[in-house]
Design an enzyme around this catalytic site. Structure first.
Site, PDB file in Angstrom:
ATOM      1  N   LYS A  79     -31.957  -1.814  18.903  1.00  0.00           N
ATOM      2  CA  LYS A  79     -33.083  -2.557  19.455  1.00  0.00           C
ATOM      3  C   LYS A  79     -32.556  -3.845  20.072  1.00  0.00           C
ATOM      4  CE  LYS A  79     -37.651  -4.394  18.138  1.00  0.00           C
ATOM      5  NZ  LYS A  79     -38.628  -4.546  17.049  1.00  0.00           N
ATOM      6  N   SER A 154     -43.330  -2.804  17.837  1.00  0.00           N
ATOM      7  CA  SER A 154     -42.594  -3.290  18.982  1.00  0.00           C
ATOM      8  C   SER A 154     -41.318  -2.500  19.291  1.00  0.00           C
ATOM      9  CB  SER A 154     -42.211  -4.759  18.756  1.00  0.00           C
ATOM     10  OG  SER A 154     -41.360  -4.903  17.643  1.00  0.00           O
ATOM     11  N   SER A 178     -43.236  -2.694  12.919  1.00  0.00           N
ATOM     12  CA  SER A 178     -42.556  -2.217  14.128  1.00  0.00           C
ATOM     13  C   SER A 178     -41.453  -1.193  13.918  1.00  0.00           C
ATOM     14  CB  SER A 178     -41.984  -3.393  14.897  1.00  0.00           C
ATOM     15  OG  SER A 178     -43.032  -4.093  15.510  1.00  0.00           O
TER      16      SER A 178
HETATM   17  N1  GLN Z   1     -47.562  -5.387  15.828  1.00  0.00           N
HETATM   18  C1  GLN Z   1     -47.136  -6.487  15.027  1.00  0.00           C
HETATM   19  C2  GLN Z   1     -47.024  -7.730  15.871  1.00  0.00           C
HETATM   20  O1  GLN Z   1     -47.259  -7.649  17.012  1.00  0.00           O
HETATM   21  C3  GLN Z   1     -45.843  -6.189  14.350  1.00  0.00           C
HETATM   22  C4  GLN Z   1     -44.678  -6.350  15.230  1.00  0.00           C
HETATM   23  C5  GLN Z   1     -43.410  -6.207  14.500  1.00  0.00           C
HETATM   24  O2  GLN Z   1     -43.361  -5.672  13.405  1.00  0.00           O
HETATM   25  N2  GLN Z   1     -42.360  -6.714  15.103  1.00  0.00           N
HETATM   26  O3  GLN Z   1     -46.696  -8.768  15.392  1.00  0.00           O
END
Ligand code: GLN
Length: 488
Positions: A79, A154, A178
């Site tokens: 990532k 994400s 995410s």
């Molecule tokens: N969807 C959540 C956010 O936007 C989690 C994102 C994540 O785990 N990086 O913060």
């Protein structure tokens, strides 16, 4: 079942590498070609053939010298929130365009030391902020199961790459879901470890008290191999890294499920969960029961406060973490600012995308004078209560079963969808994140449109091995994780 090379699991690839039927170089070339052929998925942000092939040659040398680990020669992609010396790092943001880290994140360094061959960097929501990978400055990621839909966020790139057979495994990070949610949307197995189990050194910060890195692969066994290499103390670089030696998670995979108590929180399987996802999860739970597990009713009375709590704390931490991008030390710098204030203002306005700005504003507000007690401190208290509820539930069961997401992957660019819809879709993943508990996503069937459905398993602190064991046993009696998106 005979599978194409890019559809094989890590144990299959390892066997071929060990037996000399395949070289690490051939394997890397195969995946590099596929990455190019499927560039329109938007999964990769950077590749570098020369770097990848040099790593592959080094892996081949280790394999022939007999000094290989189980991962030597197996490709992986990271990532783009994990910094890398040999590839650029953007965190999905224009702010970091052109940035090259002088060091590797601990996760990158450890998987490299195990002999994994890096294929490149994967698209993600800007600074990890999003649930659909639509907030990347470099375009969205398409779900290989249906390219008109999101791959999840994400870590959308991490999930799409593995689901499309562009990499056999990937790394991802999870602040509020995410790792689990994109894996669920793309039919993959993935684990978010206990907070502190994997070093955050070199992980671009989103919300530091929540961020954790973990692996994604087709099977639980593959995740076990990667996590064993990634986990373990790094106290010199990350003060929140747990000082506890890494484990060999593959050791415990064969334990039978007889007597396993699976806690099913009543609130999680009722209103708000779409019927197709609910039906797939019911069938998956029945399959676990057939293997000797027992269902136990548990309660998580304050789970409905989790989303609000998370979006106070995560934005507050993010607004502080993102203050470092000021256009002076690194990051985008606006050309020819009139004065110092204009330098800060314009660099940040130009460098950050809409969602990131929204979070900086929200986070600054909730942690600022006059709001701190009403929002931030209150949210910290509720966070503790949610963690206590999970501990209470885990006194009555060994593992908690939950949906990963309320629906299957939603359409890309849906005009009626707001940021709030995305926040609410995190409802099932956020509680474990707030508590710092390990949790995983396991392919559990298919819902509307033939799209994958993930089952979430939440364990107690440091119970990664148990979670991987349960997922592995489930995968001995199901083949959801062996299904492939059409055309990939
Ligand atoms: N969807 C959540 C956010 O936007 C989690 C994102 C994540 O785990 N990086 O913060």
């Amino acid at each position: 079942m005979t599978e194409a090379l890019h559809q094989q699991t890590l144990p299959q690839l390892r066997a071929a590498l060990q037996a000399g039927q395949l070289s690490a170089t051939e394997l890397a070339q195969h995946f590099l070609q596929r990455i190019q052929a499927h560039a329109d998925l938007g999964a990769f942000l950077a590749t570098d053939e020369a770097v990848t092939l040099a790593q592959a040659r080094a892996a081949d040398a280790r394999l022939s010298q007999g000094d290989a680990t189980v991962l030597t020669g197996i490709p992986v992609a990271h990532k783009d929130l994990l910094v890398t010396r040999e590839f650029p790092t953007t965190a999905g943001s224009r702010m970091l365009t052109g940035y090259r880290s002088p060091f590797d994140a601990t996760v990158v360094q450890r998987l490299g030391a195990a002999g994994m061959v890096c294929l490149g960097k994967l698209n993600c929501d800007e600074f990890g902020m999003g649930s659909g990978n639509e907030n990347s400055a470099f375009g969205p990621v398409h779900n290989p199961w249906d390219p008109s839909r999101v791959a999840g966020g994400s870590s959308g790139g991490s999930a799409a790459a593995v689901a499309a057979g562009l990499a056999p495994a990937s790394t991802a990070t999870d602040t509020g879901g995410s790792i689990r949610q994109p894996a669920g949307f793309c039919g993959l197995t993935a684990i978010r470890p206990t907070y502190g189990r994997v070093s955050r050194h070199g992980m671009v910060a989103h919300a530091s008290s929540l961020d954790q890195a973990g692996p994604m692969a087709r099977s639980a066994e593959g995740c076990a191999w990667l996590l064993s290499a990634m986990a373990g103390p790094d106290t010199e670089h990350d003060a929140t890294s747990l000082d506890r030696p890494a484990e060999d998670y593959a050791q415990g995979l064969d334990r039978p499920l007889e007597g396993l108590r699976i806690g099913v929180p009543h609130g999680f399987f009722g209103a708000g969960l779409s019927a197709d996802v609910g039906a797939a999860l019911e069938a998956a739970l029945a399959l676990l029961e057939k293997q000797g597990a027992r269902r136990v009713d548990v309660a998580l009375p304050r789970a409905d406060l989790a989303v609000a709590t998370y979006y106070v704390l995560a934005t507050a931490e993010a607004s502080s973490n993102l203050a470092r991008y000021d256009g002076v030390r690194y990051g985008h710098r606006t050309p020819d600012p009139a004065d110092l204030d204009a330098l800060y203002e314009k660099s940040r306005s130009e460098g950050f995308g809409t969602e990131v700005k929204r979070r900086i504003l929200t986070g600054t507000h909730v942690s600022g004078h006059g709001c701190f007690d009403a929002y931030y401190v209150k949210a910290q208290k509720v966070r503790r209560l949610i963690a206590q509820d999970l501990q209470e539930a885990l006194r009555h069961c060994d593992v908690i079963a939950a949906p990963v997401a309320p629906t299957v992957a939603w359409p890309l660019g849906a005009p009626e969808r707001s940021a709030l819809d995305d926040y609410l879709a995190d409802v099932y993943t956020i509680p474990a994140s707030l508590a710092g508990l390990p949790a995983m996503s396991v392919p559990a069937g298919f819902g509307a449109g033939g799209l994958p459905v993930g089952l979430q398993l939440i364990g107690n602190y440091l119970q990664e091995g148990r979670l991987l064991n349960i997922a592995h046993q489930f995968q001995q009696h199901s083949d959801f994780h062996r299904q492939h998106a059409k055309g990939f």
